[in-house]
Each structure stands twice: as structure tokens, then as C-alpha cells.
Design an enzyme around this catalytic site. Structure first.
Site, PDB file in Angstrom:
ATOM      1  N   ASP A   1      -3.171 -34.373 -16.789  1.00 31.80           N
ATOM      2  CA  ASP A   1      -3.759 -33.296 -17.728  1.00 31.80           C
ATOM      3  C   ASP A   1      -5.253 -32.987 -17.987  1.00 31.80           C
ATOM      4  O   ASP A   1      -5.633 -33.990 -18.540  1.00 31.80           O
ATOM      5  CB  ASP A   1      -2.932 -32.905 -18.972  1.00 31.80           C
TER       6      ASP A   1
ATOM      7  N   ASP B   1     -10.461 -36.945 -19.990  1.00 31.45           N
ATOM      8  CA  ASP B   1     -11.241 -35.843 -20.570  1.00 31.45           C
ATOM      9  C   ASP B   1     -10.909 -35.890 -22.136  1.00 31.45           C
ATOM     10  O   ASP B   1     -11.320 -34.833 -22.723  1.00 31.45           O
ATOM     11  CB  ASP B   1     -10.414 -34.574 -20.268  1.00 31.45           C
TER      12      ASP B   1
ATOM     13  N   ASP C   1      -6.659 -39.501 -15.499  1.00 32.87           N
ATOM     14  CA  ASP C   1      -5.693 -38.823 -16.148  1.00 32.87           C
ATOM     15  C   ASP C   1      -5.208 -37.872 -15.341  1.00 32.87           C
ATOM     16  O   ASP C   1      -5.878 -37.246 -14.429  1.00 32.87           O
ATOM     17  CB  ASP C   1      -6.341 -38.495 -17.470  1.00 32.87           C
TER      18      ASP C   1
END
Length: 224
Positions: free
Chosen positions: A10, A159, A8
Site C-alpha cells: 500500500d 512509504d 511494501d
């Protein structure tokens, strides 16, 4: 060594939480005609879909407003790579591990969100306009197809809970990035079994998750 590490953007590669919150506040301010600060945002705004946050603040047609104002507001915010990210990506390349970015960001934003050297270390980018967004697994499947790697040979580092759901539906191993938006405690509380504590753990050692077929409580791999 062969395999794939998907990541990912961000909260994993890019320390953009504050930038995301500032962008939310800026878009709300432009839409509502009154100043909205990050302190006015609801709890968990960073991990809640942006349209839901804006709608809760009273923004009408948040999808349309985001199309109009999101990119300009984000462009004025500051976000930096997490320390250790470049070393980790280079270690993966040196180990002949292919890499892919799977992000909700638009492709047009990548050149001003990530340095050219970072983009150059990623073998493919799957962005918002390329596939159904996470938690759907479509972006992961597309990245794997482009890389020529099967799900059982891949690890996805994310995250958030939507990242985990996408990985589960795609049938790939998942490693939670504890330095991201949700944090180590939040990920652990949700029952995520593989947790990374710092970005320096992005490296070829992640492929041990595939080879062992087991999920230790915490991974302490280092770049080799």
C-alpha cells in the site's frame, strides 16, 4: 546482477490511500450505526494504525470489528497500481534481481488487490499472517530467508515511518517512496536520506544504494 528489492504494497505498488480511508469510514459506520465519511476521519488517519483511528471515533473492540468488517469494506473500495510499477518490476526481473512483497495485508486479499501479472513478477510474498507486522523486522527477515539473500544485499522500498524502522532494524538499505501515504515532504522532514519521487524509479538502479554504501539526498535512477 544479484540482490533483492523488497517492497511494501500500500502506497508503494498500490495507490490505495483513498481505498484505505473509505474502508475506515465504512467499518466505523457499520460499528457505530451512524454514517461516518472520510471527512469525519482525523488528520493523518491514513498513516495511523487503523485500530487507533477507530477507537478514537468511539468504536469498541476495534480489533474484533476489523476482523469482522475490514475485508468486506475494503473489497468494495477501488485501488489501482501506480503507473510505472509493472515496468519497474519487469526491469528488476530482467536484471536477475529477486523481489519480495512485505505487507500488512492478509494473503487472502492479494488476488483482488493486485493483478495476477503483478503477483507473478514477485518472487515471494510476506503477509500479515506470516510474521510480526512492521515496524518489527520479522517480515523482512523472512522474505530475505526465502530469497536466499543477506541484508547487506537488499533494499526495502516503503512509504511510511514504520517501513523505515523495520528496514533499519533488519539492517537493509531503505528507499522512501515519495508518492505514498506520507509523501516526499513528510519523509524528508523525518530525515530520510534516500527518496524516490516516482514509481518509475523502482528498478535495478536501486541496488546502487548497496554497492556505493552511501545515501544521496535523492535518487534519480531510471529503469534500464
Amino acid at each position: 546482477m544479484r540482490g533483492a528489492v523488497l517492497l511494501d504494497l500500500d502506497g508503494v505498488l498500490l495507490d490505495s490511500r483513498d481505498a484505505h480511508l473509505s474502508t475506515l469510514a465504512g467499518v466505523a459506520t457499520a460499528s457505530l450505526g451512524r454514517r461516518i465519511t472520510t471527512a469525519d476521519l482525523p488528520p493523518h488517519a491514513a498513516t495511523t494504525p487503523r485500530v487507533d483511528v477507530l477507537a478514537g471515533l468511539g468504536v469498541a473492540d476495534p480489533d474484533e470489528i476489523c476482523e469482522l468488517w475490514w475485508a468486506p469494506a475494503l473489497a468494495t473500495a477501488s485501488a489501482e497500481l501506480f503507473p510505472g510499477v509493472m515496468d519497474g518490476l519487469q526491469a528488476l526481473k530482467d536484471a536477475d534481481v529477486v523481489t519480495g512483497l512485505v505487507t500488512l495485508q492478509s494473503r487472502s486479499r492479494l488476488p483482488w488487490l493486485l493483478p495476477p501479472a503483478t503477483l507473478g513478477l514477485l518472487d515471494t510474498w510476506v503477509c500479515r499472517e506470516d510474521a510480526q507486522p512492521k515496524p518489527a523486522p520479522d517480515g523482512i527477515f523472512l522474505a530475505l530467508t526465502r530469497l536466499g539473500v543477506g541484508p547487506r544485499e537488499a533494499v526495502f522500498v516503503g512509504d511510511t515511518f514504520t517501513d523505515r524502522q523495520a528496514a533499519l532494524e533488519a539492517g537493509v538499505a531503505f528507499a522512501g517512496a515519495g508518492w505514498g501515504y506520507v509523501g516526499t515532504e513528510g519523509l524528508a522532514a523525518a530525515g530520510m536520506s534516500v527518496l524516490l519521487s516516482e514509481p518509475t524509479q523502482i528498478g535495478p538502479g536501486l541496488l546502487d544504494l548497496i554497492r556505493t554504501g552511501s545515501n544521496p539526498r535523492r535518487v534519480t535512477t531510471r529503469n534500464q
